[in-house]
Write a protein that holds these residues in place. Structure first.
Motif, PDB file in Angstrom:
ATOM      1  N   PRO A  59      -5.412  10.070   7.288  1.00  0.00           N
ATOM      2  CA  PRO A  59      -6.415   9.277   8.014  1.00  0.00           C
ATOM      3  C   PRO A  59      -7.846   9.494   7.519  1.00  0.00           C
ATOM      4  O   PRO A  59      -8.711   8.653   7.764  1.00  0.00           O
ATOM      5  N   ASN A  60      -8.101  10.590   6.814  1.00  0.00           N
ATOM      6  CA  ASN A  60      -9.430  10.815   6.243  1.00  0.00           C
ATOM      7  C   ASN A  60      -9.684   9.950   5.014  1.00  0.00           C
ATOM      8  O   ASN A  60     -10.829   9.828   4.573  1.00  0.00           O
ATOM      9  N   ASP A  74      -9.618  -2.536   9.351  1.00  0.00           N
ATOM     10  CA  ASP A  74      -8.478  -2.107  10.167  1.00  0.00           C
ATOM     11  C   ASP A  74      -7.159  -2.125   9.408  1.00  0.00           C
ATOM     12  O   ASP A  74      -6.164  -1.594   9.903  1.00  0.00           O
ATOM     13  N   SER A 103       0.854  -2.709   3.937  1.00  0.00           N
ATOM     14  CA  SER A 103      -0.494  -3.203   4.229  1.00  0.00           C
ATOM     15  C   SER A 103      -0.653  -4.667   3.820  1.00  0.00           C
ATOM     16  O   SER A 103      -1.385  -5.417   4.481  1.00  0.00           O
ATOM     17  N   ALA A 129      -8.285   6.491   4.441  1.00  0.00           N
ATOM     18  CA  ALA A 129      -7.470   5.405   4.996  1.00  0.00           C
ATOM     19  C   ALA A 129      -7.088   4.316   4.000  1.00  0.00           C
ATOM     20  O   ALA A 129      -6.133   3.579   4.231  1.00  0.00           O
ATOM     21  N   TYR A 130      -7.800   4.230   2.879  1.00  0.00           N
ATOM     22  CA  TYR A 130      -7.541   3.154   1.910  1.00  0.00           C
ATOM     23  C   TYR A 130      -6.954   3.701   0.607  1.00  0.00           C
ATOM     24  O   TYR A 130      -6.909   3.000  -0.393  1.00  0.00           O
ATOM     25  N   GLN A 154      -5.222  -0.477   6.927  1.00  0.00           N
ATOM     26  CA  GLN A 154      -5.271   0.831   6.290  1.00  0.00           C
ATOM     27  C   GLN A 154      -3.865   1.316   5.979  1.00  0.00           C
ATOM     28  O   GLN A 154      -2.891   0.787   6.503  1.00  0.00           O
ATOM     29  N   ASN A 155      -3.794   2.345   5.171  1.00  0.00           N
ATOM     30  CA  ASN A 155      -2.518   2.984   4.866  1.00  0.00           C
ATOM     31  C   ASN A 155      -2.124   3.857   6.054  1.00  0.00           C
ATOM     32  O   ASN A 155      -2.582   4.989   6.178  1.00  0.00           O
ATOM     33  N   VAL A 156      -1.286   3.328   6.921  1.00  0.00           N
ATOM     34  CA  VAL A 156      -0.901   4.062   8.136  1.00  0.00           C
ATOM     35  C   VAL A 156      -0.005   5.261   7.823  1.00  0.00           C
ATOM     36  O   VAL A 156       0.159   6.144   8.661  1.00  0.00           O
ATOM     37  N   ASP A 201     -14.928   4.371   4.197  1.00  0.00           N
ATOM     38  CA  ASP A 201     -14.792   5.786   4.556  1.00  0.00           C
ATOM     39  C   ASP A 201     -14.979   6.682   3.334  1.00  0.00           C
ATOM     40  O   ASP A 201     -14.506   7.804   3.293  1.00  0.00           O
TER      41      ASP A 201
END
Length: 162
Positions: A128-129, A120, A143, A131-132, A122-124, A101
């Motif tokens: 969200p833009n 999938d 994670s 995610a890593y 990712q840092n929840v 991303d």
């Protein structure tokens, strides 16, 4: 002349002792690997990879270093089930799959033992833009746990330690 001799001797001793410190401030107590060595080890041990990509000049990367240093035992405990790859500056892989991303930093990706990123994981807790992107040790540990759930190493027993 003696200063040049001392500098040369220091460099020779550093190289003989194994070269540079691959932790780069992200925890010398962790077993960090280079990209190629890490991918080979992960394949041999059949374990997932946690790959950290950062830059020396990045203030967010420097803040994350402190998080790793202050994290205590959780990241260290979890890291025993991973191959850890630490990539700095120009070591960042050029393949698009390592920037799913974007190429922002710091970025932490989790790869399977064949070196393929699991996009999938990712840092929840983060944006969200990005995610890593991780800024807290607790986010990284969450994670890592998810990666172990999805990609358990060959000899992993989740009930033994976690």
């Amino acid at each position: 002349m003696s200063l040049l001799f001392l500098l040369t001797a220091f460099c020779a001793v550093s190289l003989a002792a194994g070269g540079s410190d691959l932790s780069r401030g992200f925890g010398a107590h962790l077993d960090w690997k280079s990209f190629d060595d890490g991918l080979a080890e992960a394949k041999e041990k059949e374990q997932p990879v946690m790959m950290l990509i950062h830059k020396t000049w990045c203030s967010a990367c420097k803040a994350l270093k402190k998080e790793f240093q202050d994290a205590g035992g959780e990241i260290a405990k979890l890291s025993k089930h991973f191959t850890l790859i630490n990539l700095e500056d120009d070591e960042e892989p050029k393949e698009e799959k390592f920037g799913p991303d974007g190429k922002y930093i710091p970025r932490i990706l989790f790869l399977n033992s064949d070196g393929e990123p699991d996009v999938d994981i990712q840092n929840v807790e983060g944006n969200p833009n990005y995610a890593y992107f991780y800024s807290q040790a607790t986010e990284v540990a969450a994670s890592m746990k998810e990666a172990l759930r999805k990609m358990p190493p060959r000899d992993y027993n989740p009930h033994a330690e976690l």
